[in-house]
Design a protein around this motif. Structure first.
Motif, short mmCIF file in Angstrom:
data_model
loop_
_atom_site.label_atom_id
_atom_site.label_comp_id
_atom_site.label_asym_id
_atom_site.label_seq_id
_atom_site.Cartn_x
_atom_site.Cartn_y
_atom_site.Cartn_z
N LEU A 1 106.26 -16.71 2.41
CA LEU A 1 104.80 -16.69 2.43
C LEU A 1 104.23 -15.56 1.57
O LEU A 1 103.27 -15.75 0.83
N TYR A 2 104.84 -14.39 1.68
CA TYR A 2 104.38 -13.25 0.87
C TYR A 2 104.52 -13.57 -0.62
O TYR A 2 103.58 -13.37 -1.39
N HIS A 3 105.67 -14.07 -1.01
CA HIS A 3 105.90 -14.33 -2.43
C HIS A 3 105.03 -15.48 -2.95
O HIS A 3 104.55 -15.44 -4.08
N LYS B 1 111.43 -18.72 -8.13
CA LYS B 1 112.38 -19.41 -9.01
C LYS B 1 113.80 -19.27 -8.49
O LYS B 1 114.54 -20.24 -8.41
N GLU B 2 114.19 -18.04 -8.17
CA GLU B 2 115.55 -17.77 -7.72
C GLU B 2 115.88 -18.44 -6.39
O GLU B 2 117.03 -18.68 -6.08
N ASN B 3 114.86 -18.74 -5.60
CA ASN B 3 115.06 -19.36 -4.30
C ASN B 3 114.73 -20.85 -4.32
O ASN B 3 114.50 -21.45 -3.26
N ASN B 4 114.73 -21.41 -5.53
CA ASN B 4 114.55 -22.86 -5.72
C ASN B 4 113.26 -23.39 -5.08
O ASN B 4 113.27 -24.44 -4.44
N LEU C 1 110.48 -24.15 -6.87
CA LEU C 1 109.75 -24.41 -8.12
C LEU C 1 108.43 -25.13 -7.91
O LEU C 1 107.46 -24.86 -8.61
N ILE C 2 108.38 -26.05 -6.96
CA ILE C 2 107.12 -26.76 -6.72
C ILE C 2 106.03 -25.78 -6.30
O ILE C 2 104.86 -25.96 -6.62
N PHE C 3 106.43 -24.71 -5.63
CA PHE C 3 105.45 -23.73 -5.18
C PHE C 3 104.93 -22.86 -6.33
O PHE C 3 103.83 -22.31 -6.24
N LEU C 4 105.69 -22.76 -7.41
CA LEU C 4 105.16 -22.11 -8.61
C LEU C 4 104.00 -22.91 -9.17
O LEU C 4 102.97 -22.36 -9.57
N MET C 5 104.17 -24.24 -9.21
CA MET C 5 103.11 -25.12 -9.68
C MET C 5 101.90 -25.02 -8.75
O MET C 5 100.76 -24.90 -9.20
N LEU C 6 102.14 -25.02 -7.44
CA LEU C 6 101.03 -24.91 -6.48
C LEU C 6 100.31 -23.58 -6.62
O LEU C 6 99.08 -23.53 -6.55
N ALA C 7 101.07 -22.51 -6.84
CA ALA C 7 100.46 -21.19 -7.01
C ALA C 7 99.51 -21.19 -8.21
O ALA C 7 98.42 -20.62 -8.14
#
Length: 137
Positions: free
Chosen positions: A86-88, A104-107, A109-115
């Motif tokens: 949650l923090y990251h 990225k390191e914790n797989n 990736l979809i949450f990078l797009m959401l961020a």
């Protein structure tokens, strides 16, 4: 269900809903994931959606919405939460490179797009809330 355990289509529809798609918002409701519809509205500045999340058993999403909005108590809660996800995720919405690397390191990736989608929405929201003198035709 924990934030990372939903079907990928939920995240895709959330990304559309947070950008303002009514069709995606309805899809989230119809698929019985109203928490993601409420989260999209909370990100867009709807305080009643945040309260709904907190009262209906989705505290992580409610607090996350407040933390993304830089509310100090929410940031403290997210920072102390046992799972660092949650923090990251929150910090990635603010372009924090360490958090983006962690996702990225914790797989996640979809949450990078959401961020990124959340960040885009927050920037529009900040502009709309800040520039009160704009002229409406």
């Amino acid at each position: 269900m924990y934030i990372e355990e939903y079907d990928q289509e939920v995240y895709i529809q959330f990304a559309k809903a947070v950008k303002g798609s009514r069709d995606a918002f309805r899809w989230l409701i119809e698929q019985k994931v109203p928490e993601w519809a409420a989260f999209s509205n909370a990100i867009r500045g709807d305080e009643s959606a945040t309260h709904w999340l907190l009262r209906r058993g989705f505290p992580e999403l409610g607090v996350l919405a407040n933390a993304i909005d830089d509310e100090p108590k929410a940031m403290r809660w997210i920072n102390e939460y046992p799972d660092p996800f949650l923090y990251h995720f929150c910090q990635a919405t603010k372009k924090d490179e360490v958090s983006k690397t962690w996702l990225k390191e914790n797989n996640c990736l979809i949450f990078l797009m959401l961020a990124e989608k959340i960040r885009e929405t927050m920037l529009v929201r900040i502009k709309e809330e800040t520039f009160w003198y704009r002229i409406n035709f």
